[in-house]
Design an enzyme around this catalytic site. Structure first.
Site, PDB file in Angstrom:
ATOM      1  N   GLY A 196     -17.764 -21.685  -2.627  1.00  0.00           N
ATOM      2  CA  GLY A 196     -18.627 -22.766  -3.083  1.00  0.00           C
ATOM      3  C   GLY A 196     -18.179 -24.119  -2.552  1.00  0.00           C
ATOM      4  N   GLY A 197     -18.408 -25.141  -3.359  1.00  0.00           N
ATOM      5  CA  GLY A 197     -18.067 -26.495  -2.957  1.00  0.00           C
ATOM      6  C   GLY A 197     -16.593 -26.685  -2.674  1.00  0.00           C
ATOM      7  N   GLY A 431     -20.617 -33.462  35.632  1.00  0.00           N
ATOM      8  CA  GLY A 431     -20.382 -34.169  34.380  1.00  0.00           C
ATOM      9  C   GLY A 431     -19.145 -33.683  33.654  1.00  0.00           C
ATOM     10  CB  ALA A 432     -17.529 -30.351  33.390  1.00  0.00           C
TER      11      ALA A 432
END
Length: 541
Positions: A196-197, A431-432
């Protein structure tokens, strides 16, 4: 009668008359003995059967865990006698001291570290108001003292009997995790369930460790998943150590047993500074900074299409061949590791040609971005080893947001103010190349081996674009293509092209890599960087 006589006779008697009987007051020795008896009882924990059940699951008790984590005899507990004050649902009849969590501080390798640790034997480690207040206090103390915080998680989540009060306790933890982020190292160690949280606190910390078979993390458990989606899966299959270490990337480390896990936590702490105002500890051994790395010439093939294990390169360069890899099982096409060079802690980011040829994809970009950001937060210099053919092409990658995720790594490097040194081992395309800490985005020093190829794309692809018409018009297109590919390579991709234009500081003998890195990092150790005035940047999440 004189004034003195009047004062003397009217003053009350200061001592008991000899014949007056005095009842004995509180006996400090008796009270102290009672205190020690109570603390011994608290230290033993709940009934022995609960301890037996804990051991039967292959789990240590909370105090056994703290004994492994901290230097012997250094742990100081705070609020061991605290009890909850909730009523209803039988809670008024069950008020164990400590309320299911142990908090305090001690030393790890002689340096102060704070911790809180759930005791699954008490309310299954569930968090209530008193439990949360203890955690909040130790978190505040860690931040105020400027020392790392380790959480040993083994709890069943919010204490349902205390309702929304328990949920508010988690909110206080999350807020403190966020306030301490980038200020002190925060390490979460998962030693049991976390559902859960409650799972969001580890997600907010810097490093997450898990133990196979006994620890799980998930927002909704297998029963809920089956009810909602019809999917059947085990607890470990859904949120076990291997699921999070290899698939989700939530856990950075997965171990087979708790002792091994906690020993690695100790080792990680030895590589980190106490806080963001300090440098990591320098530990020099017998490995000379000037040691030549002759083996590198054999470890890395000159042919850019041949694979190799970049971890062997890292091992050859760093002190004594020791490095501590983060997220080893996730996004394996990039390697992120902490190590030392001439005693100085560094963060190493390296493309891994052994996996997907070392391309950058969504997960690799996220993994490296998080690591770069963590190193920058804690003053750890960055060494980037580059051998990247580009970003992974494909519809799944584009639709999955490779642009956004790749920008995370670009942002992390551009935002980093720690010393940054990069080395191009072989190819660095498109771009890499830019994203992998090129000089153009702020690397302090960039080096390259004599086998480097730095270009927009590979020679074959470039020639097909640039010389498309010539190739199509040739009598022998294949022969023309081969000739033009070689022409492009010799003109724009030779090893000294970037160096001639100042985009690489030097082309170096691979055997000198360790020496060059050590000297560069020593020069940059006191690097100062000016940051723009702003509340914060808008990270491409």
């Amino acid at each position: 009668m004189t004034i003195l006589d009047d004062i003397t006779t009217s003053a009350p008697a200061s001592r008991t008359a000899p014949d007056q009987v005095v009842e004995p007051g509180p006996d400090l020795r008796r009270a102290t003995a009672e205190l020690l008896r109570l603390k011994e009882e608290v230290g033993r924990g709940p009934d022995p059967e609960a301890t037996r059940r804990q051991h039967a699951k292959g789990k240590l008790t909370v105090r056994e865990r703290l004994e492994v984590l901290f230097d012997e005899g250094t742990f100081t507990e705070i609020e061991p006698l605290r009890r909850h004050r909730a009523t209803g649902f039988g809670l008024e009849d069950r008020k164990p001291h400590g309320d299911g969590v142990i908090t305090g501080w001690g030393t790890v390798h002689g340096r102060t570290v704070f911790a809180y640790a759930h005791d699954f034997r008490v309310f299954a480690g569930a968090l209530g108001e008193a439990h949360a207040a203890k955690v909040h206090k130790v978190m505040d103390l860690a931040r105020a003292a400027g020392a790392p915080l380790v959480s040993l998680n083994d709890g069943a989540g919010a204490r349902i009997q205390e309702g929304v009060t328990a949920l508010a306790g988690y909110g206080g933890i999350f807020r403190r995790n966020t306030a301490a982020s980038g200020v002190i190292p925060q390490i979460s160690v998962m030693l049991g369930p976390c559902a859960g949280g409650a799972a969001y606190s580890p997600a907010l910390t810097d490093f997450v460790f898990m133990v196979r078979e006994t620890s799980q993390m998930f927002i909704t458990g297998p029963d809920v998943v089956k009810a909602v989606t019809g999917e059947e899966i085990t607890h470990n299959g859904l949120g076990g150590a291997d699921a999070h270490a290899a698939t989700s990337g939530v856990a950075g480390f997965a171990h087979d047993d708790e002792t091994e896990c906690l020993e690695d936590v100790r080792y990680l702490l030895s590589l980190l500074p106490q806080n963001n105002r300090e440098l990591p500890p320098v530990v020099r051994g017998g490995d000379s900074a000037d040691r030549r790395c002759e083996a590198l010439a054999d470890l890395v093939p000159a042919d850019g299409n041949r694979a190799y294990d970049v971890r062997a390169v890292i091992e050859e360069i760093v002190d004594d061949g020791e490095y501590f890899e983060v997220h080893e099982a996730w996004a394996r096409n990039v390697v992120c590791a902490l190590a030392r060079i001439d005693g100085q802690v560094v963060g190493v980011v390296a493309n891994q040609p052994q996996q997907l040829a070392g391309v950058l994809d969504i997960h690799a970009s996220e993994k490296a971005a998080r690591f770069v950001s963590t190193c920058d937060a804690f003053n750890i210099p960055l060494v980037t080893l580059i051998d990247v053919p580009g970003f992974l092409p494909g519809v799944d990658q584009e639709h999955g947001g490779i642009i956004r995720h790749g920008a995370k790594l670009l942002y992390a490097y551009c935002n980093a103010t720690v010393p940054r040194v990069s080395v191009v081992l072989r190819k660095a395309y498109g771009g890499a190349y830019i994203v992998m800490d090129s000089q153009s985005i702020g690397a302090d020093l960039t080096y390259a081996w004599p086998t480097n190829e730095i270009a927009v794309m590979g020679a074959e692809g470039a020639a097909n674009v640039v010389f498309r018409r010539q190739i199509a018009a040739a009598d022998d297109p294949e022969a023309a293509r081969a000739e033009l590919v070689e022409e492009y390579r010799s003109e724009l991709m030779h090893p000294y092209y970037a160096a001639e234009r100042g985009l690489v500081d030097d082309v170096i003998d691979p055997a000198d890599t360790r020496r060059v890195l050590a000297r560069s990092l020593a020069m940059l150790r006191r690097k100062q960087a000016d940051l723009p005035e702003r509340k914060h940047g808008n990270v491409p999440l």
